[in-house]
Scaffold this motif. Structure first.
Motif, short mmCIF file in Angstrom:
data_model
loop_
_atom_site.label_atom_id
_atom_site.label_comp_id
_atom_site.label_asym_id
_atom_site.label_seq_id
_atom_site.Cartn_x
_atom_site.Cartn_y
_atom_site.Cartn_z
N ALA A 98 0.85 -1.19 0.00
CA ALA A 98 0.00 0.00 0.00
C ALA A 98 0.89 1.24 0.00
CB ALA A 98 -0.90 0.01 1.23
N ALA A 99 0.61 2.17 -0.90
CA ALA A 99 1.39 3.40 -0.99
C ALA A 99 0.48 4.56 -1.33
CB ALA A 99 2.48 3.26 -2.05
N CYS A 100 0.84 5.72 -0.82
CA CYS A 100 0.08 6.93 -1.14
C CYS A 100 1.01 8.13 -1.00
CB CYS A 100 -1.15 7.08 -0.26
SG CYS A 100 -0.79 7.13 1.49
N VAL A 101 0.55 9.27 -1.51
CA VAL A 101 1.34 10.50 -1.46
C VAL A 101 0.74 11.41 -0.41
CG1 VAL A 101 2.05 12.54 -2.77
CG2 VAL A 101 1.92 10.31 -3.90
N LEU A 102 1.58 11.95 0.46
CA LEU A 102 1.18 12.93 1.46
C LEU A 102 1.94 14.21 1.15
CD1 LEU A 102 -0.17 13.86 4.09
CD2 LEU A 102 1.75 12.83 5.32
N LEU A 103 1.21 15.27 0.78
CA LEU A 103 1.85 16.54 0.48
C LEU A 103 2.13 17.28 1.79
CD1 LEU A 103 -0.33 17.62 -2.57
CD2 LEU A 103 1.91 16.54 -2.58
N ASN A 104 3.38 17.70 1.95
CA ASN A 104 3.74 18.38 3.19
C ASN A 104 4.50 19.66 2.90
OD1 ASN A 104 6.76 17.89 3.47
ND2 ASN A 104 6.00 15.81 3.14
N ARG A 105 4.64 20.48 3.94
CA ARG A 105 5.25 21.81 3.84
C ARG A 105 4.50 22.66 2.81
NH1 ARG A 105 9.57 23.23 6.37
NH2 ARG A 105 10.34 24.59 4.74
N CYS A 106 3.17 22.49 2.79
CA CYS A 106 2.32 23.21 1.85
C CYS A 106 2.04 24.62 2.35
CB CYS A 106 0.99 22.48 1.68
SG CYS A 106 1.19 20.81 1.01
N VAL A 107 2.10 25.58 1.44
CA VAL A 107 1.77 26.96 1.76
C VAL A 107 0.26 27.09 1.71
CG1 VAL A 107 2.04 29.36 1.05
CG2 VAL A 107 3.96 27.77 0.84
N THR A 108 -0.33 27.63 2.77
CA THR A 108 -1.78 27.77 2.86
C THR A 108 -2.34 28.56 1.68
OG1 THR A 108 -1.61 27.71 5.27
CG2 THR A 108 -3.67 28.54 4.36
N ASN A 109 -3.39 28.01 1.07
CA ASN A 109 -4.10 28.62 -0.06
C ASN A 109 -3.27 28.78 -1.32
OD1 ASN A 109 -6.49 28.87 1.47
ND2 ASN A 109 -5.77 30.78 2.35
N ALA A 110 -2.15 28.11 -1.43
CA ALA A 110 -1.35 28.18 -2.65
C ALA A 110 -1.99 27.31 -3.73
CB ALA A 110 0.08 27.72 -2.39
N ALA A 111 -2.16 27.86 -4.92
CA ALA A 111 -2.76 27.12 -6.03
C ALA A 111 -1.90 25.92 -6.43
CB ALA A 111 -2.97 28.04 -7.23
N SER A 112 -0.60 26.05 -6.26
CA SER A 112 0.31 24.98 -6.70
C SER A 112 0.07 23.67 -5.95
CB SER A 112 1.76 25.42 -6.53
OG SER A 112 2.03 25.75 -5.18
N THR A 113 -0.39 23.74 -4.71
CA THR A 113 -0.63 22.52 -3.93
C THR A 113 -1.69 21.66 -4.60
OG1 THR A 113 -0.02 23.65 -1.89
CG2 THR A 113 -1.28 21.60 -1.67
N ASN A 114 -2.81 22.26 -4.95
CA ASN A 114 -3.87 21.51 -5.62
C ASN A 114 -3.46 21.08 -7.02
OD1 ASN A 114 -5.64 21.53 -3.46
ND2 ASN A 114 -6.52 23.49 -4.05
N GLU A 115 -2.70 21.91 -7.71
CA GLU A 115 -2.23 21.55 -9.06
C GLU A 115 -1.35 20.30 -9.01
OE1 GLU A 115 -0.38 25.07 -10.58
OE2 GLU A 115 -2.28 26.16 -10.67
N VAL A 116 -0.47 20.24 -8.03
CA VAL A 116 0.40 19.07 -7.88
C VAL A 116 -0.43 17.84 -7.56
CG1 VAL A 116 2.17 18.04 -6.39
CG2 VAL A 116 2.47 20.35 -7.25
N ALA A 117 -1.41 17.98 -6.68
CA ALA A 117 -2.27 16.85 -6.32
C ALA A 117 -3.02 16.32 -7.54
CB ALA A 117 -3.25 17.26 -5.22
N VAL A 118 -3.52 17.21 -8.37
CA VAL A 118 -4.24 16.80 -9.58
C VAL A 118 -3.31 16.05 -10.52
CG1 VAL A 118 -5.35 17.67 -11.68
CG2 VAL A 118 -6.01 18.59 -9.45
N VAL A 119 -2.12 16.57 -10.76
CA VAL A 119 -1.17 15.92 -11.67
C VAL A 119 -0.79 14.54 -11.15
CG1 VAL A 119 1.18 16.03 -12.60
CG2 VAL A 119 -0.28 18.06 -12.65
#
Length: 78
Positions: free
Chosen positions: A7-28
Motif C-alpha cells: 500500500a502506498a500513497c502521497v502525502l503533500l507536506n510543507r504546503c503553503v496555505t491557499n497556494a494554487a500549486s498545492t492543488n495543481e500538484v495533487a491533480v497531476v
C-alpha cells in the motif's frame, strides 16, 4: 515476491496555505495514477523550529493524515 501489493500513497507536506500549486500538484499526481491523501501538511515554523522537541499531533493535520492513511488499510492503526 509479495502476496499482496504494498500500500502506498502521497502525502503533500510543507504546503503553503491557499497556494494554487498545492492543488495543481495533487491533480497531476492523481492523473499519473498515484493515490494522494486529501490531508495537506502545512508549512509551519512551529515544526521547522522544533529541533527534536516533542510535538503533540492531536487535533493537527498530522493526526488527520494518520487517520486517513489508516482508513486506506485496516491493518494500519493511527
Amino acid at each position: 515476491m509479495r502476496a499482496e501489493p504494498l500500500a502506498a500513497c502521497v502525502l503533500l507536506n510543507r504546503c503553503v496555505t491557499n497556494a494554487a500549486s498545492t492543488n495543481e500538484v495533487a491533480v497531476v499526481l492523481t492523473e499519473q495514477g498515484h493515490s494522494v491523501l486529501a490531508t495537506r501538511l502545512p508549512r509551519l515554523e512551529l515544526y521547522a523550529q522544533s529541533h527534536g522537541a516533542p510535538i503533540v499531533a492531536t487535533g493537527t493535520a498530522y493526526a488527520q493524515a494518520a487517520a486517513e492513511f489508516s482508513a486506506l488499510d485496516p491493518r494500519v492503526t493511527a
